[in-house]
Design a protein around this motif. Structure first.
Motif, short mmCIF file in Angstrom:
data_model
loop_
_atom_site.label_atom_id
_atom_site.label_comp_id
_atom_site.label_asym_id
_atom_site.label_seq_id
_atom_site.Cartn_x
_atom_site.Cartn_y
_atom_site.Cartn_z
N LYS A 180 -26.12 72.13 9.86
CA LYS A 180 -24.85 72.11 10.60
C LYS A 180 -25.13 71.95 12.08
O LYS A 180 -26.21 72.26 12.58
CB LYS A 180 -24.08 73.41 10.36
N GLU A 235 -24.18 72.75 16.16
CA GLU A 235 -23.76 73.92 16.93
C GLU A 235 -22.23 73.97 16.96
O GLU A 235 -21.56 72.94 17.14
CB GLU A 235 -24.32 73.82 18.35
N GLU A 293 -20.49 75.03 14.30
CA GLU A 293 -20.03 74.87 12.93
C GLU A 293 -20.50 76.03 12.07
O GLU A 293 -21.53 76.65 12.35
CB GLU A 293 -20.53 73.55 12.32
N GLU A 294 -19.77 76.29 11.01
CA GLU A 294 -20.10 77.37 10.09
C GLU A 294 -19.92 76.87 8.65
O GLU A 294 -18.87 76.32 8.30
CB GLU A 294 -19.18 78.57 10.33
N ILE A 338 -19.03 77.54 5.05
CA ILE A 338 -18.28 78.60 4.38
C ILE A 338 -18.42 78.54 2.86
O ILE A 338 -18.05 79.49 2.17
CB ILE A 338 -16.79 78.57 4.79
N VAL A 381 -17.48 73.02 5.54
CA VAL A 381 -17.86 73.42 6.89
C VAL A 381 -16.61 73.65 7.71
O VAL A 381 -15.66 72.85 7.67
CB VAL A 381 -18.75 72.35 7.55
N ARG A 382 -16.63 74.75 8.44
CA ARG A 382 -15.53 75.05 9.36
C ARG A 382 -16.04 74.90 10.78
O ARG A 382 -17.14 75.36 11.11
CB ARG A 382 -15.01 76.46 9.14
N LYS A 383 -15.24 74.24 11.62
CA LYS A 383 -15.60 74.12 13.02
C LYS A 383 -15.02 75.30 13.78
O LYS A 383 -13.83 75.58 13.70
CB LYS A 383 -15.07 72.80 13.60
N LEU A 384 -15.89 76.00 14.49
CA LEU A 384 -15.47 77.18 15.22
C LEU A 384 -14.73 76.77 16.48
O LEU A 384 -15.03 75.75 17.10
CB LEU A 384 -16.69 78.03 15.59
#
Length: 778
Positions: free
Chosen positions: A752, A754, A756-757, A759, A773-776
């Motif tokens: 991923k 930077e 990004e998370e 899930i 993937v979730r974008k913070l």
């Protein structure tokens, strides 16, 4: 148009394979030409023979490398024909087939002629079979009349057996051509009187008449005409094929090639079509932007057009058509990074072998050549950037192929070249080699930014090669040099006043001379802002003289972006330099030389008004545009990268259907090999984030998608003996990425970015994994 072509190809096959059911067709949809560009060139490409003519069906005298000789039919290292034309005669009336409507296909071309005065419609198709010294041309003549048609088809061929560029250096001296009719072979045979160079033209129908003619073209060629009776039933169609073969060895070979074409061309066509189907399916792109996908796909097709083989010399990619149909160091080094990204491993290997061979034969110090003709003569022994770029190319190709022999076979050459550039070419030992790089501006031969940057990359990648080959001590030495040069480029070659890396390092005296030339250039092009900026730099030098070399931003050449392209620029400097670089564009891309840009450049659109004497002055080119796209992606800006590629894509099919000119949108080479670098590297390696390690059976995926793409899929990306497919779908909070490996036993890693998370991670089927993937939020 496609229907008539299909009929023609079907007739072609049925007439030659004894009524075996045929599935041959042009398959891929062609792209039609525009009326306003009918007089501009096209290519019928094969790896041995190619034809260059005009889209209206004629063969004008074009080109400057060999004056007015770069068109016609070539079988390097010789030319075969200046061109050909056809006439139809009926009831004492004769008309020439001309002013055609052109359609381009990946593997051939089609021309539609309107002969309504005769009640006829004529389709001409042609293709150049691979691994054959020849061309196949077919005419499908449809009778639109309710009564039978009877007349004559005349086919006139302008032979011109002459050597390629620099032929005189290998004692290839042109002689006058002779032509004769060989009834036993049903062909016209041409020979150069002074050499064993031959061309033959045969026909699928018995030749009824023959006449030798003076050629209307320049040179020592000779023309000939064959006549064929033409009888067509009412509402019927007659198909006639012509086979053009060549040899620079002997008569037996030219007749053997003619025979192979005459009886084998259906399978040769089928083989060529299958090849392009493979190219289409490998690294196949499908996004929510079909227009972008089309450009990308055709640039993959274009990659095959540049393969130029002369068995006695080698097999490698040419640079561009019509004037650069031979081999170059830098063009190969850029283009092949695109070739390996789309799985074109074989031509990448053979091109590397060819450039290495030519360089070893020409230079004893590891220097990589710049330009070589197809007779093996090297014109320029090498610009400074090409030697270190070769090291990077070899390493990049190894990453994709896993072929360790690429490293072992070329490492001695790489070592000698890096030693030469770091010692013999760095006279003041400040770390920056002296000599010309990519910019061909008179007098610009000091310490160039691109030479420094690619030298840094060369040492960096040579360190990896040395480590892979077990030379750890040398690897450390190279790595230290690379790190030291990276620091120097950021510290010494950064010019804060311009928010840009310098064009070059030079003495005041050298720079003042360059300024005077640049002022004349800018003033001639009516660029007052550039004149004032240059005068300000001149005043600064005169008021603050120095005895030492120092960095200058003078031309705003595109090469100032190379530290961003290779990713060695410090993050803050890169941010500023990228903003600066965006000023030097027009709707088609990036200016080669920034001082050629004026205040209205961002709004101008239309044909490029280049000089009659070929010049890159004022040019926007595809390579600088691609370099800028790569640079933007390196620093996390995929939307800006896509903007550059969309600018470049505006030139697609502008003049030649299915191609992008070298100079945007319609000047210079009408097809250019390094265009593939500009699209494939940003798409495959950056948007989809595919990083190969074929030798370790490892592939890392780290996507960086443009926000405009709702979905994107890249299928059958070749890495070693494996293929990987990646599918991206944008979601409200981020994206999903589906990764599928064709083979088991490979490590497929997802990284991923930077911010990004991950899930969720699912394995819906073997060798397939789906990440959500979730974008913070910032």
């Amino acid at each position: 148009m496609k229907t008539s072509i299909s009929i023609l190809i079907s007739i072609l096959v049925l007439s030659c394979v004894h009524h075996r059911e045929s599935h041959l067709d042009f398959h891929t949809e062609g792209i039609s030409g525009k009326n306003e560009f009918k007089t501009t060139p096209y290519i019928t490409a094969g790896d041995r023979v190619y034809a260059i003519g005009a889209q209206n069906g004629g063969f004008p005298e074009i080109g400057w490398h060999i004056d007015k000789e770069m068109g016609g039919i070539w079988n390097h290292p010789i030319k075969l024909l200046d061109g050909f034309k056809a006439h139809i005669t009926a009831s004492s009336k004769t008309t020439e087939l001309k002013d055609a409507q052109f359609t381009n296909y990946p593997h051939g071309n089609a021309f539609l002629y309107d002969l309504s005065d005769f009640g006829l419609s004529v389709d001409r198709v042609q293709f150049a079979p691979d691994q054959k010294q020849g061309l196949v041309v077919g005419y499908s003549i449809s009778n639109l009349n309710p009564t039978p048609f009877e007349g004559t088809l005349s086919f006139e061929v302008a032979f011109d057996l002459r050597p390629t560029w620099l032929g005189e250096r290998t004692q290839m001296i042109d002689g006058a051509d002779t032509v004769s009719f060989d009834a036993s072979q049903n062909c016209i045979l041409a020979k150069d009187q002074n050499n064993d160079w031959f061309a033959a033209v045969g026909c699928s129908e018995p030749i009824q008449g023959f006449e030798s003619l003076e050629s209307s073209y320049k040179g020592q060629g000779r023309s000939a005409r064959m006549d064929l009776p033409l009888k067509i039933d009412k509402k019927g169609t007659k198909t006639i094929y012509f086979f053009i073969s060549g040899s620079y060895k002997d008569q037996a070979e030219v007749l053997g090639e003619l025979e192979a074409l005459r009886f084998g061309f259906p399978e040769l066509l089928s083989k060529k079509q299958r090849r392009f189907e493979d190219i289409e399916n490998q690294a196949r792109l499908t996004t929510s932007d079909p227009e972008f996908d089309l450009v990308y796909t055709w640039l993959k097709y274009n990659s095959e057009w540049f393969i130029r083989e002369v068995p006695e010399i080698g097999r490698g990619i040419a640079a561009g058509y019509p004037d650069y149909p031979w081999w170059f160091g830098c063009d190969t080094e850029f283009a092949l990074k695109g070739y390996v990204s789309i799985g074109q491993f074989d031509i990448a290997r053979s091109s590397i072998d060819l450039i290495a061979k030519l360089s070893r034969d020409t230079n004893t110090n590891g220097r990589i050549i710049h330009e070589a003709s197809t007779n093996g003569v090297v014109f320029n022994p090498g610009n400074m950037n090409e030697t270190p770029q070769f090291a990077s190319l070899v390493w990049e190709t190894y990453l994709w192929t896993g072929d360790k022999t690429l490293l072992s076979n070329n490492f001695d050459l790489i070592k000698r070249g890096l030693d030469w550039i770091a010692t013999d070419r760095d006279h003041d030992q400040n770390g920056f080699p002296e000599g010309a790089g990519m910019m061909e501006i008179h007098g610009l031969e000091s310490e160039m930014i691109d030479v420094a940057t690619y030298t840094q990359s060369g040492f960096r990648d040579a360190a990896k090669i040395a480590e892979a080959l077990g030379e750890s001590e040398l690897s450390s030495e190279y790595l230290n040099k690379a790190m030291d040069l990276k620091d120097k480029i950021n510290e010494v070659l950064w010019v804060e006043a311009f928010n840009s890396f310098a064009d070059f390092m030079a003495t005041d005296e050298e720079t003042l001379s360059l300024i005077e030339d640049a002022i004349i250039r800018a003033d001639t092009l009516n660029k007052p802002w550039a004149v004032e900026e240059l005068l300000e730099t001149k005043r600064y030098i005169l008021n603050h003289p120095s005895d030492a070399v120092r960095p200058f931003v003078l031309h705003h050449n595109w090469v100032v972006n190379t530290p961003l392209e290779t990713g060695i620029a410090d993050a803050q400097k890169a941010k500023q330099a990228l903003i600066t670089a965006r000023k030097f564009v027009n709707p088609y891309g990036v200016f080669v030389t920034g001082i050629d840009r004026d205040a209205s450049a961002g709004k101008e659109i239309g044909s490029f008004k280049g000089s009659k004497v070929f010049s890159y002055t004022g040019a926007v080119m595809t390579l600088p545009t691609g370099v800028s796209a790569v640079a933007e992606n390196n620093y996390g800006n995929p939307d800006q990268a896509l903007d550059y590629l969309k600018r470049m894509g505006r030139s697609f099919s502008f003049a030649l259907p299915g191609s992008i000119y070298e100079v945007s949108p319609d000047y210079g080479m009408f097809a250019q090999a390094w265009n593939l670098y500009s699209y494939a590297v940003p798409v495959v390696q950056q948007f989809f984030g595919i990083t190969p390690r074929a030798s370790e059976k490892q592939i890392t995926i780290s996507p960086l998608m443009p926000s405009a793409w709702e979905s994107a899929k890249l299928e059958n990306v070749r890495v070693g003996d494996n293929h990987v497919s990646v599918a991206y779908t944008k979601t409200e909070s981020g994206y999903t990425i589906r990764i599928q490996s064709e083979q088991s036993g490979w490590r497929i890693l997802f990284e991923k970015k930077e911010g990004e998370e991950v899930i969720s991670e699912e394995v819906p089927e073997p060798d397939t994994v789906v990440y959500t993937v979730r974008k913070l939020s910032d």
